[in-house]
Design a protein around this motif. Structure first.
Motif, short mmCIF file in Angstrom:
data_model
loop_
_atom_site.label_atom_id
_atom_site.label_comp_id
_atom_site.label_asym_id
_atom_site.label_seq_id
_atom_site.Cartn_x
_atom_site.Cartn_y
_atom_site.Cartn_z
N PHE A 159 0.83 -1.20 0.00
CA PHE A 159 0.00 0.00 0.00
C PHE A 159 0.87 1.25 0.00
CE2 PHE A 159 -3.57 2.37 2.41
CZ PHE A 159 -4.17 2.73 1.22
N ILE A 191 1.20 4.30 -2.95
CA ILE A 191 0.95 5.70 -2.64
C ILE A 191 2.20 6.54 -2.85
CG2 ILE A 191 0.12 7.30 -0.87
CD1 ILE A 191 -1.91 5.23 -1.98
N LEU A 251 -5.81 5.83 -3.37
CA LEU A 251 -5.86 5.09 -2.12
C LEU A 251 -6.69 3.82 -2.27
CD1 LEU A 251 -6.28 8.07 0.34
CD2 LEU A 251 -4.41 6.43 0.39
N TRP A 252 -7.79 3.92 -2.96
CA TRP A 252 -8.66 2.76 -3.09
C TRP A 252 -8.07 1.69 -4.01
CZ3 TRP A 252 -12.29 -0.48 -1.80
CH2 TRP A 252 -13.13 -0.15 -0.73
N ALA A 304 -5.41 -0.02 -1.98
CA ALA A 304 -6.01 -0.89 -0.96
C ALA A 304 -6.61 -2.14 -1.59
CB ALA A 304 -7.07 -0.13 -0.17
N ALA A 354 -4.38 4.34 6.17
CA ALA A 354 -4.89 5.25 5.14
C ALA A 354 -4.83 6.72 5.53
CB ALA A 354 -6.31 4.84 4.74
N LEU A 409 -1.21 7.96 5.11
CA LEU A 409 -0.77 7.98 3.71
C LEU A 409 -1.54 9.00 2.89
CD1 LEU A 409 -0.34 4.14 3.04
CD2 LEU A 409 1.36 5.81 3.77
N ALA A 410 -2.77 9.32 3.31
CA ALA A 410 -3.56 10.31 2.58
C ALA A 410 -2.92 11.69 2.62
CB ALA A 410 -4.98 10.38 3.15
N THR A 443 -11.33 7.02 4.64
CA THR A 443 -11.09 6.04 5.70
C THR A 443 -12.36 5.28 6.03
OG1 THR A 443 -9.36 7.47 6.64
CG2 THR A 443 -10.25 5.73 8.05
#
Length: 222
Positions: free
Chosen positions: A29, A33, A55-56, A59, A113, A116-117, A131
């Protein structure tokens, strides 16, 4: 209930002990990112706009890690035959293995998440929304992945079969999760509209995944 929890504890211990659970998923992940901003460039506005989708996607792919061996190891050592003869139905056994996989792989992604966002310049509202959608949506990815894992384990076709079977099934989850996050930031559709669809897809996957996986395993053993 005791047999169900025993399967969850067993698979969770094996996943974490083998080093292929939470750690590998979070590292993958993080790699996704980290690499994407280098490809997109220094445009922070663009990063913040496509951040939820990045992100999605990261994931989703990370959730597939470890699914290949979810049933294959049990088929090889005969554990699956013992499980099929236990008091716990095969559907519930598959559900327990899916829950253990999500706890080892999916839940750490949800926790990582928000941190990392920040690398993608997401606003606080977007971070909270993505999230929440990951918390609700990643179980759907895992339980849909049970179908591919059952076929890969029963027919020994490896991880490629999981990707071919599972990724198309998870496209609706991806669409409504990203749509919900976008709605929370820019609108005009209320956040609750796509989010409720995402919840429905997850509930559907929680039922369909174990049943389909158990059916595939029974066909392979027949």
């Amino acid at each position: 209930m005791g047999a169900f929890l025993a399967v969850v504890r067993r698979d969770l211990a094996l996943s974490l002990g083998a080093g292929g659970g939470a750690g590998l998923g979070v590292v993958f992940f993080l790699c996704v990112i980290t690499v994407v901003p280098f490809a997109v460039g220094p445009d922070l506005v663009l990063l913040s706009r496509i951040g939820p989708a990045i992100l999605w996607i990261g994931a989703l792919l990370a959730c597939l890690i470890g699914l290949e061996r979810l049933f294959a190891a049990d088929v090889e050592d005969g554990s699956l035959d013992a499980m099929s003869l236990s008091v716990l139905p095969l559907e519930l056994t598959a559900a327990a293995k899916g829950l253990a996989h999500w706890l080892a792989t999916g839940l750490p992604l949800v926790i990582a998440a928000p941190v990392l966002a920040l690398m993608l310049n997401l606003e606080p509202a977007a971070i909270g929304a993505v999230t929440l959608t990951l918390l609700v949506g990643t179980p759907a990815v895992t339980f849909l992945g049970l179908v591919g894992a059952a076929f890969a384990g029963a027919f020994r076709r490896g991880g490629l079969l999981i990707a071919v079977l599972v990724i198309p099934l998870t496209v609706p989850v991806l669409i409504f999760a990203v749509s919900a996050t976008t709605s929370a930031v820019t609108g005009p559709v209320p956040f609750g509209t796509p989010f409720r669809v995402l919840v429905g897809l997850t509930l559907f996957a929680l039922v369909l995944g174990p049943v389909a996986a158990a059916g595939a395993l029974r066909v392979a053993r027949a």
